[in-house]
Motif scaffolding. Structure first.
Motif, short mmCIF file in Angstrom:
data_model
loop_
_atom_site.label_atom_id
_atom_site.label_comp_id
_atom_site.label_asym_id
_atom_site.label_seq_id
_atom_site.Cartn_x
_atom_site.Cartn_y
_atom_site.Cartn_z
N UNK A 1 -3.31 52.62 -20.41
CA UNK A 1 -3.21 51.42 -21.24
C UNK A 1 -4.54 50.67 -21.32
N UNK A 2 -5.48 51.03 -20.45
CA UNK A 2 -6.80 50.40 -20.44
C UNK A 2 -7.83 51.51 -20.22
N UNK A 3 -7.96 52.38 -21.19
CA UNK A 3 -8.76 53.59 -21.03
C UNK A 3 -10.26 53.33 -20.96
N UNK A 4 -10.70 52.13 -21.32
CA UNK A 4 -12.12 51.81 -21.25
C UNK A 4 -12.57 51.42 -19.85
N UNK A 5 -11.62 51.09 -18.96
CA UNK A 5 -11.96 50.71 -17.59
C UNK A 5 -12.34 51.95 -16.79
N UNK A 6 -13.34 51.80 -15.92
CA UNK A 6 -13.66 52.82 -14.93
C UNK A 6 -13.02 52.47 -13.60
N UNK A 7 -13.12 53.36 -12.59
CA UNK A 7 -12.44 53.10 -11.31
C UNK A 7 -13.04 51.96 -10.49
N UNK A 8 -14.34 51.70 -10.65
CA UNK A 8 -15.03 50.73 -9.80
C UNK A 8 -14.91 49.33 -10.39
N UNK A 9 -14.52 48.36 -9.56
CA UNK A 9 -14.39 46.98 -10.05
C UNK A 9 -14.41 46.02 -8.86
N UNK A 10 -14.76 44.77 -9.17
CA UNK A 10 -14.72 43.69 -8.18
C UNK A 10 -14.17 42.45 -8.85
N UNK A 11 -13.50 41.64 -8.06
CA UNK A 11 -13.02 40.35 -8.56
C UNK A 11 -13.35 39.27 -7.53
N UNK A 12 -13.37 38.05 -7.99
CA UNK A 12 -13.61 36.92 -7.09
C UNK A 12 -12.95 35.69 -7.70
N UNK A 13 -12.17 35.00 -6.90
CA UNK A 13 -11.42 33.84 -7.39
C UNK A 13 -11.76 32.63 -6.53
N UNK A 14 -12.18 31.56 -7.19
CA UNK A 14 -12.41 30.28 -6.52
C UNK A 14 -11.25 29.36 -6.88
#
Length: 396
Positions: free
Chosen positions: A162-175
């Protein structure tokens, strides 16, 4: 004096992050061995870089259940496949994988193994912490919970195409902005996701394009109303993230211990979890400490609780147990400590028996956090159960 108005930030990394690739490879090998021999001893580390993986460590298993180097290598390759790496610089089929796993030291074994005159001892010295807070239904700190949730939703969409443009590597950060000591709104959102160079129409993937793709997952992950007009967004702020995973940055087992636990909202004893069987108290006692802290909060004995345990290698009983209710406790912490000791054995074997840890349940823990997850039918995340709360109240 506790602050009531403040900002607090936590980060998460996806299953395709180089360090998390290594954690999952190590825990995949742990699961493979425990499935054959639940009492096996395992300590497997993984290092990864461009098309190269190295397995290191030691195991102790009976000859009938021996695991070959080729089996460990194939397990690692299968983990890379499941994560989704099929890029030129890191591909599950073509990556070179070397195995240097050997037999456990006899000196360590004799200190840890049970014998006629002593119970099984801890697999190492160290301190372990558990934490729980009532600021979320999962009894987890909000910033790390939401950081994990964003990446899990993105990964699920990637795996389902459903999100074929995403690759496996990712990071998130929430303040998160806290008011009156409780999470109130999202102050800042940061997401960086690996992506394809161009979409199916040939358009270049820009930061703005990625913001459009990522934002729905962020909004789904956070409570309604937390994102407002003042929330600050940084999505792929470098502008390009095509090369990712171990091809972009080397990975090592055990390098994301704050991501794995409470996002910095609680102390950490320093020991990593992945690659270790549950005789290693770095892992099992940290799970026990979370289990206890969560049940203390669920029992209404505190709205925030930190547990510390301390062990010495070869010694069964913990050297110390410490309870901190951060001023929210409804009972004397010393009495809570006594109640904990009354209702639960804190020896390595007692913890494993109570939580059913001698099972192949660990690879699933190696991404998106070891805590704040739902207990599973096969015993996964058993330390998230709330079945100790009534016994704790009854012991006071």
């Amino acid at each position: 004096m506790a602050r009531n108005e403040y900002l607090f930030t936590s980060e998460s990394v996806s299953e395709g992050h180089p360090d998390k690739v290594c954690d999952q490879i190590s825990d995949g090998i742990v699961d493979m061995i425990l499935a054959r021999e639940p009492e096996a001893r395992i300590a497997v580390e993984t290092a990864a870089t461009t098309n190269k993986v190295v397995l290191m460590g030691e195991i102790k298993v009976s000859p009938d259940n021996a695991v070959s180097e080729s089996e460990m290598i194939e397990s690692a390759r299968d983990t890379i496949r499941k994560i989704g790496y099929m890029q030129k610089g890191f591909h599950f089929k073509t990556a070179s994988i070397d195995c240097y796993v050997h037999e456990q030291s006899a000196d360590i074994a004799q200190g840890v193994d049970a014998s006629d005159n002593k119970d099984e001892g801890a697999g190492d010295q160290g301190i372990m912490f558990g934490f729980a807070t009532d600021e979320t239904p999962e009894l987890m700190p909000a910033p790390i919970l939401y950081s994990h949730r964003i990446l899990r939703l993105m990964a699920e969409a990637r795996h389902s195409d459903q999100a074929s443009l995403f690759g496996p590597d990712a990071k998130s950060q929430v303040t998160i902005e806290y008011r009156d000591g409780k999470p109130a709104r999202a102050h800042t959102i940061v997401v960086s996701s690996q992506h394809l160079e161009r979409d199916a129409a040939g358009r270049e993937i820009t930061s703005g394009y990625m913001r459009e793709l990522v934002e729905p997952f962020v909004r789904e992950a956070l409570p309604e109303g937390f994102i407002d007009a003042k929330t600050v967004w940084h999505v792929n702020p470098t502008g390009r993230f095509v090369i990712g995973g171990p091809d972009g940055d080397a990975g090592l087992t055990g390098r994301k211990i704050i991501v794995d636990t409470y996002g910095g909202a609680a102390p950490h004893g320093g020991g990593a979890f992945s690659g270790k069987d549950p005789t290693k108290v770095d892992r099992s006692a940290a799970y026990a400490a979370r289990y206890i802290a969560k049940n203390v909060v669920a029992a209404g004995l505190a709205s925030k609780c930190t547990i510390q345990l301390a062990y010495a290698i070869g010694v069964a009983e913990p050297l110390a147990l410490y309870v901190d209710g951060h001023g929210t406790e409804t009972e004397d912490p010393a009495k809570i400590e006594a109640a904990i000791r009354e209702v639960m054995s804190l020896t390595p074997r007692g913890i494993r028996t109570r939580l059913g840890l001698n099972r192949p349940i660990y690879q699933r823990t190696a991404s998106y956090g070891h805590f704040g997850r739902e207990p599973e039918g096969d015993g996964g995340f058993s330390w998230e159960k709330l079945d100790l709360a009534a016994a704790l109240k009854g012991a006071l």
